[in-house]
Scaffold this motif. Sequence first.
Motif, PDB file in Angstrom:
ATOM      1  N   TYR A  53       0.791  -1.229   0.000  1.00 55.49           N
ATOM      2  CA  TYR A  53       0.000   0.000   0.000  1.00 55.49           C
ATOM      3  C   TYR A  53       0.822   1.279   0.000  1.00 55.49           C
ATOM      4  O   TYR A  53       0.268   2.367   0.132  1.00 55.49           O
ATOM      5  N   SER A  54       2.112   1.168  -0.201  1.00 56.97           N
ATOM      6  CA  SER A  54       2.915   2.378  -0.406  1.00 56.97           C
ATOM      7  C   SER A  54       2.767   2.876  -1.835  1.00 56.97           C
ATOM      8  O   SER A  54       2.961   4.056  -2.112  1.00 56.97           O
ATOM      9  N   VAL A  55       2.414   1.984  -2.757  1.00 61.24           N
ATOM     10  CA  VAL A  55       2.248   2.357  -4.168  1.00 61.24           C
ATOM     11  C   VAL A  55       0.834   2.084  -4.685  1.00 61.24           C
ATOM     12  O   VAL A  55       0.420   2.644  -5.687  1.00 61.24           O
ATOM     13  N   GLU A  56       0.114   1.211  -4.054  1.00 65.47           N
ATOM     14  CA  GLU A  56      -1.257   0.850  -4.438  1.00 65.47           C
ATOM     15  C   GLU A  56      -2.176   1.199  -3.261  1.00 65.47           C
ATOM     16  O   GLU A  56      -2.096   0.570  -2.215  1.00 65.47           O
ATOM     17  N   PRO A  57      -3.047   2.181  -3.408  1.00 69.44           N
ATOM     18  CA  PRO A  57      -3.862   2.586  -2.260  1.00 69.44           C
ATOM     19  C   PRO A  57      -5.085   1.708  -2.021  1.00 69.44           C
ATOM     20  O   PRO A  57      -5.599   1.069  -2.932  1.00 69.44           O
ATOM     21  N   LEU A  58      -5.523   1.712  -0.790  1.00 69.18           N
ATOM     22  CA  LEU A  58      -6.860   1.241  -0.453  1.00 69.18           C
ATOM     23  C   LEU A  58      -7.780   2.379  -0.909  1.00 69.18           C
ATOM     24  O   LEU A  58      -7.463   3.548  -0.699  1.00 69.18           O
ATOM     25  N   TYR A  70      -2.953   5.458   1.625  1.00 69.46           N
ATOM     26  CA  TYR A  70      -1.636   4.875   1.395  1.00 69.46           C
ATOM     27  C   TYR A  70      -0.992   4.592   2.742  1.00 69.46           C
ATOM     28  O   TYR A  70      -1.246   5.291   3.726  1.00 69.46           O
ATOM     29  N   CYS A  71      -0.121   3.604   2.778  1.00 72.09           N
ATOM     30  CA  CYS A  71       0.660   3.322   3.979  1.00 72.09           C
ATOM     31  C   CYS A  71       2.117   3.666   3.691  1.00 72.09           C
ATOM     32  O   CYS A  71       2.606   3.487   2.576  1.00 72.09           O
ATOM     33  N   THR A  72       2.778   4.159   4.708  1.00 76.72           N
ATOM     34  CA  THR A  72       4.200   4.483   4.625  1.00 76.72           C
ATOM     35  C   THR A  72       4.944   3.488   5.500  1.00 76.72           C
ATOM     36  O   THR A  72       4.476   3.139   6.592  1.00 76.72           O
ATOM     37  N   PHE A  73       6.094   3.028   5.025  1.00 80.07           N
ATOM     38  CA  PHE A  73       6.834   1.974   5.718  1.00 80.07           C
ATOM     39  C   PHE A  73       8.281   2.393   5.980  1.00 80.07           C
ATOM     40  O   PHE A  73       8.768   3.358   5.405  1.00 80.07           O
ATOM     41  N   GLY A  74       8.931   1.632   6.840  1.00 81.21           N
ATOM     42  CA  GLY A  74      10.356   1.824   7.100  1.00 81.21           C
ATOM     43  C   GLY A  74      10.657   3.139   7.804  1.00 81.21           C
ATOM     44  O   GLY A  74       9.848   3.649   8.583  1.00 81.21           O
ATOM     45  N   SER A  75      11.812   3.689   7.489  1.00 83.25           N
ATOM     46  CA  SER A  75      12.239   4.926   8.154  1.00 83.25           C
ATOM     47  C   SER A  75      11.282   6.073   7.830  1.00 83.25           C
ATOM     48  O   SER A  75      11.094   6.976   8.656  1.00 83.25           O
ATOM     49  N   ASP A  76      10.662   6.059   6.660  1.00 86.21           N
ATOM     50  CA  ASP A  76       9.686   7.104   6.322  1.00 86.21           C
ATOM     51  C   ASP A  76       8.501   7.091   7.285  1.00 86.21           C
ATOM     52  O   ASP A  76       7.968   8.143   7.646  1.00 86.21           O
ATOM     53  N   ALA A 118     -16.802  -9.991   5.187  1.00 80.89           N
ATOM     54  CA  ALA A 118     -16.865  -8.544   4.957  1.00 80.89           C
ATOM     55  C   ALA A 118     -17.135  -8.243   3.486  1.00 80.89           C
ATOM     56  O   ALA A 118     -16.237  -7.823   2.757  1.00 80.89           O
ATOM     57  N   PRO A 119     -18.364  -8.450   3.037  1.00 75.56           N
ATOM     58  CA  PRO A 119     -18.650  -8.270   1.613  1.00 75.56           C
ATOM     59  C   PRO A 119     -18.492  -6.836   1.098  1.00 75.56           C
ATOM     60  O   PRO A 119     -18.409  -6.623  -0.103  1.00 75.56           O
ATOM     61  N   ARG A 120     -18.409  -5.854   1.991  1.00 75.32           N
ATOM     62  CA  ARG A 120     -18.170  -4.473   1.551  1.00 75.32           C
ATOM     63  C   ARG A 120     -16.699  -4.226   1.199  1.00 75.32           C
ATOM     64  O   ARG A 120     -16.368  -3.169   0.668  1.00 75.32           O
ATOM     65  N   ILE A 121     -15.833  -5.176   1.492  1.00 72.59           N
ATOM     66  CA  ILE A 121     -14.413  -5.064   1.149  1.00 72.59           C
ATOM     67  C   ILE A 121     -14.180  -5.931  -0.072  1.00 72.59           C
ATOM     68  O   ILE A 121     -14.398  -7.144  -0.040  1.00 72.59           O
ATOM     69  N   VAL A 122     -13.748  -5.301  -1.148  1.00 75.44           N
ATOM     70  CA  VAL A 122     -13.572  -5.976  -2.431  1.00 75.44           C
ATOM     71  C   VAL A 122     -12.090  -5.986  -2.784  1.00 75.44           C
ATOM     72  O   VAL A 122     -11.470  -4.925  -2.918  1.00 75.44           O
ATOM     73  N   LEU A 123     -11.528  -7.189  -2.905  1.00 78.75           N
ATOM     74  CA  LEU A 123     -10.119  -7.321  -3.274  1.00 78.75           C
ATOM     75  C   LEU A 123      -9.980  -7.338  -4.791  1.00 78.75           C
ATOM     76  O   LEU A 123     -10.869  -7.805  -5.495  1.00 78.75           O
ATOM     77  N   HIS A 124      -8.847  -6.831  -5.261  1.00 75.03           N
ATOM     78  CA  HIS A 124      -8.554  -6.841  -6.696  1.00 75.03           C
ATOM     79  C   HIS A 124      -7.046  -6.927  -6.903  1.00 75.03           C
ATOM     80  O   HIS A 124      -6.265  -6.645  -5.988  1.00 75.03           O
ATOM     81  N   LYS A 125      -6.649  -7.309  -8.102  1.00 74.03           N
ATOM     82  CA  LYS A 125      -5.226  -7.373  -8.427  1.00 74.03           C
ATOM     83  C   LYS A 125      -4.644  -5.964  -8.416  1.00 74.03           C
ATOM     84  O   LYS A 125      -5.326  -5.006  -8.798  1.00 74.03           O
ATOM     85  N   PRO A 126      -3.384  -5.822  -8.008  1.00 72.49           N
ATOM     86  CA  PRO A 126      -2.745  -4.502  -8.055  1.00 72.49           C
ATOM     87  C   PRO A 126      -2.797  -3.926  -9.474  1.00 72.49           C
ATOM     88  O   PRO A 126      -2.591  -4.631 -10.458  1.00 72.49           O
ATOM     89  N   GLY A 127      -3.117  -2.654  -9.568  1.00 71.69           N
ATOM     90  CA  GLY A 127      -3.190  -1.981 -10.853  1.00 71.69           C
ATOM     91  C   GLY A 127      -4.453  -2.265 -11.638  1.00 71.69           C
ATOM     92  O   GLY A 127      -4.594  -1.811 -12.769  1.00 71.69           O
ATOM     93  N   ALA A 128      -5.383  -3.019 -11.069  1.00 68.97           N
ATOM     94  CA  ALA A 128      -6.601  -3.405 -11.782  1.00 68.97           C
ATOM     95  C   ALA A 128      -7.838  -3.034 -10.969  1.00 68.97           C
ATOM     96  O   ALA A 128      -8.606  -3.885 -10.553  1.00 68.97           O
ATOM     97  N   MET A 129      -8.015  -1.722 -10.743  1.00 63.39           N
ATOM     98  CA  MET A 129      -9.190  -1.256 -10.004  1.00 63.39           C
ATOM     99  C   MET A 129     -10.444  -1.693 -10.755  1.00 63.39           C
ATOM    100  O   MET A 129     -10.512  -1.563 -11.975  1.00 63.39           O
ATOM    101  N   PRO A 130     -11.427  -2.237 -10.059  1.00 62.23           N
ATOM    102  CA  PRO A 130     -12.667  -2.650 -10.738  1.00 62.23           C
ATOM    103  C   PRO A 130     -13.272  -1.501 -11.537  1.00 62.23           C
ATOM    104  O   PRO A 130     -13.245  -0.343 -11.101  1.00 62.23           O
TER     105      PRO A 130
END
Length: 152
Positions: A53-58, A70-76, A118-130
């Motif tokens: 989620y640093s490059v692909e947002p919820l 977006y999530c930030t990771f590591g030292s950032d 949780a049917p309100r949460i829809v998963l998808h492949k990265p870069g492939a927003m429904p």
Amino acid sequence: MKLRRDIASVPLRSGEASWAAITGLITGSDTVDGGQLTAAASIMAMLISEEIYSVEPLTLVGGSARVVLYCTFGSDALIMGDEIDPLPMNPTSGEWTLYVPCPESDLRWASETLSARAPRIVLHKPGAMPSGVEEATSTSAKTFDIDWGALS
């Protein structure tokens, strides 16, 4: 209205604590089906820990709002700190859906599990927003007209 929020995650927060921060941000006392966010906690904590989620947002679509998270990771994440700007409204107070990018290796089992919990949460492949997600919020924004003549 499109809003963006960045959440400091691992190592400042665990995946579980990051999900708790996200749910705290997007919910309120009038949230509809908030229990689904709680039911998804273990899967979402695992997915957050994979650092996608640093490059692909919820993407939360609720009412006329589109909130990208977006999530930030590591030292950032450590530099960013634990403060999160609140949202000006509760995007989960009516109809809402949370679109979640998921690595292909986890997509099948996680989708099956979340569709029951949780049917309100829809998963998808990265870069492939429904399809229709962008259009849903941009269409509602286009329906807002101002009669400037009435103001004078």
